[in-house]
Design a protein around this motif. Structure first.
Motif, PDB file in Angstrom:
ATOM      1  N   ALA A 371       3.413   8.269  -9.987  1.00 17.42           N
ATOM      2  CA  ALA A 371       3.080   7.790  -8.642  1.00 17.42           C
ATOM      3  C   ALA A 371       4.174   6.881  -8.103  1.00 17.42           C
ATOM      4  O   ALA A 371       4.517   6.946  -6.914  1.00 17.42           O
ATOM      5  N   ARG A 379       4.876   7.909   0.132  1.00 11.86           N
ATOM      6  CA  ARG A 379       3.453   7.953  -0.205  1.00 11.86           C
ATOM      7  C   ARG A 379       2.937   6.550  -0.503  1.00 11.86           C
ATOM      8  O   ARG A 379       3.705   5.659  -0.907  1.00 11.86           O
ATOM      9  N   PHE A 381      -0.199   4.417  -2.573  1.00 11.65           N
ATOM     10  CA  PHE A 381      -1.243   4.544  -3.586  1.00 11.65           C
ATOM     11  C   PHE A 381      -1.976   3.231  -3.768  1.00 11.65           C
ATOM     12  O   PHE A 381      -1.411   2.141  -3.587  1.00 11.65           O
ATOM     13  N   ASP A 409      -4.913   7.941  -3.471  1.00 14.57           N
ATOM     14  CA  ASP A 409      -3.966   8.082  -2.366  1.00 14.57           C
ATOM     15  C   ASP A 409      -4.386   7.127  -1.250  1.00 14.57           C
ATOM     16  O   ASP A 409      -5.512   7.214  -0.735  1.00 14.57           O
ATOM     17  N   ASP A 411      -3.562   6.886   1.828  1.00 16.05           N
ATOM     18  CA  ASP A 411      -3.731   7.434   3.170  1.00 16.05           C
ATOM     19  C   ASP A 411      -4.968   8.328   3.279  1.00 16.05           C
ATOM     20  O   ASP A 411      -5.719   8.241   4.254  1.00 16.05           O
ATOM     21  N   THR A 412      -5.173   9.164   2.269  1.00 10.18           N
ATOM     22  CA  THR A 412      -6.271  10.138   2.353  1.00 10.18           C
ATOM     23  C   THR A 412      -7.547   9.654   1.670  1.00 10.18           C
ATOM     24  O   THR A 412      -8.613  10.243   1.863  1.00 10.18           O
ATOM     25  N   ALA A 416      -5.789  10.414  -6.890  1.00 13.84           N
ATOM     26  CA  ALA A 416      -4.484  10.953  -7.250  1.00 13.84           C
ATOM     27  C   ALA A 416      -4.351  11.129  -8.756  1.00 13.84           C
ATOM     28  O   ALA A 416      -3.534  11.940  -9.206  1.00 13.84           O
TER      29      ALA A 416
END
Length: 470
Positions: A371, A379, A381, A409, A411-412, A416
């Motif tokens: 990550a 990205r 995390f 994650d 953002d979503t 992960a």
């Protein structure tokens, strides 16, 4: 030579994909020839999961018996009856293999051919020619499930010391008094701990800077501490310059550390090589039909598991899309789904595996190290960690070694990954795998009602403490 037998499908190999694929195709009305020149079941049934996990249970019972006083139980001297343990292990293997044979021979439409098979080009009508013994089969499609075998590194004199692989180690009828394990990855660590608990004195040699080097550095360090606490000797960061056998029959391994100009000597009664595996594609005749292989002999495939030649598929370890029993089994499901015009792909498959030390390591998706590499790509995390020593169930069981590390994650809000070293890790991490497969936000798990006292009950608490991964 007799006339060739015409079949719809030739399945070569009876690992975890082959038998289920063969019976699945037969259930769809196809004629199938299933070829196996060795023992049925491939690595998992014969030299992998089935025997090692069976023997691991013996080793775990012995380990817990030695700890009996920790739980207020008094026992005498704990000794492992190795012949009885091996008989149990081999009985489980035999029953598994026999059950597989009964299933295959009893399935209409499947012809089980107990011969090694190789491809020999194409017939005039375009079918693929498969030879096994003195007979030929002409198949419309070919499915390769040939697996991998242990590989030996280029160490001087290694061939002169009767080195063991995981296959031949399990065939021994005596316990190695002093076992030197070359390779500190998953197989070496699992078998090293297992045989130490059975009574061997074990030394693990790893050329890299740490064992289980695919894992986060802190997890690798925990594994080292865990094994050393059980009496295993671990030497990392040392290159093997030579292996020889002393006049008294002992194996001697010469090591050279980076900061030293002199060799270090490690000796033992047996040496196990666990440094990797190679694909079983030599002599398979892939070149006769133009199937591409990579430099190591693996067979590249697309998401539908089809090779460079239309109508030829590669499943399991040989396609390099996950060298695990579970990925091999899922490969056959993907092939059958596509056969039924229900599109399914192996592309994007989430990393899932366990290392069966005790306690086990479970991994789903990304590790923290992986990550962090993706942070540079923009990205974001969230991470949360808990020590197993803080988990109620682990304390109650007296098994507090390990850690749980969750990644989300940012953002979503989708999971992960998870890395877990600890009691029940191989089962617990699959909760996260299911969440990822369902594409569910982490809030679903944060707000669910868990059972107490379990390991999983700590997920809501952990997910309430998420912090950005710096």
């Amino acid at each position: 030579m007799s006339s060739p037998t015409l079949v719809d499908a030739a399945v070569i190999g009876t690992g975890q994909a082959g038998p289920s694929l063969a019976t699945g195709l037969a259930a769809r009305g196809l004629s199938v020839a299933l070829f196996e020149g060795g023992v049925l079941g491939g690595s998992c049934v014969n030299v992998g999961c089935t025997p090692t996990k069976t023997l691991r249970k013996t080793a775990r019972v012995a380990h817990l018996a030695r700890r009996a006083a920790d739980f207020g139980v008094q026992v005498g001297d704990v000794r492992v009856d190795l012949p009885a343990a091996l008989a149990r292990m081999r009985g489980v293997v035999t029953r598994s293999r026999s059950g597989l044979e009964s299933w295959l021979t009893g399935t209409p439409g499947v012809a089980l051919v107990r011969e090694w098979a190789r491809l020999e080009g194409r017939a005039p009508d375009g079918r693929f020619v498969v030879r096994a013994g003195d007979a030929q089969w002409h198949a419309t499609r070919v499915y390769l499930n040939v697996g991998t075998a242990p590989s030996l590194p280029p160490i001087p004199s290694l061939g002169d010391v009767a080195a063991l692989t995981n296959d031949s180690l399990l065939a021994l009828n005596e316990l190695p008094a002093e076992l030197v394990v070359i390779g500190g990855s998953y197989i070496g660590l699992e078998l090293g701990q297992l045989y130490a608990r059975l009574g061997s004195r074990v030394t693990i040699l790893e050329a890299g800077s740490a064992v289980a080097s695919r894992e986060d550095a802190d997890v690798s360090a925990r594994i080292t501490t865990m094994l050393e606490a059980e009496g295993l000797r671990i030497i990392a960061g040392a290159r093997i310059s030579k292996i020889s056998r002393d006049p008294d029959g002992r194996v001697a391994v010469a090591l050279r550390r980076p900061d030293s100009t002199a060799d270090e000597r490690v000796t033992g009664t047996h040496v196990l090589v666990a440094t990797g595996r190679r694909p079983c594609t030599d002599g398979l005749g892939l070149d006769t039909i133009g199937v591409a292989v990579d430099a190591q002999g693996y067979v590249p495939v697309n998401g539908a598991l089809e090779t460079s030649v239309a109508g030829v598929f590669a499943l399991g370890d040989v396609n390099r899309r996950g060298a695990f029993t579970h990925t091999s089994y899922q490969d056959h499901e993907i092939v059958l789904a596509n056969h039924d015009d229900t599109p399914r792909t192996a592309d994007g498959r989430i990393t899932t595996y366990a290392m069966y030390t005790d306690p086990p390591l479970g991994r789903i998706g990304l590790s923290e190290t992986e990550a962090r590499r993706e942070l540079a790509d923009g990205r974001h995390f969230l991470q949360t960690t808990i020590e197993m020593a803080a988990v109620s169930r682990a304390k109650e069981e007296g098994e507090t070694t390990g850690v749980i590390k969750l990644l989300v994650d940012g953002d979503t809000h989708r999971f992960a990954g998870i890395t877990m070293l600890g009691i029940g890790a191989d089962e617990v991490v699959q909760v996260i795998a299911a969440m990822m497969a369902a594409d569910a936000p982490y809030e679903v798990l944060r707000d669910f009602l868990p059972i107490h006292p379990t390991i999983t009950e700590f997920f809501p608490t952990m997910l309430g403490r998420l912090k950005p991964l710096a």
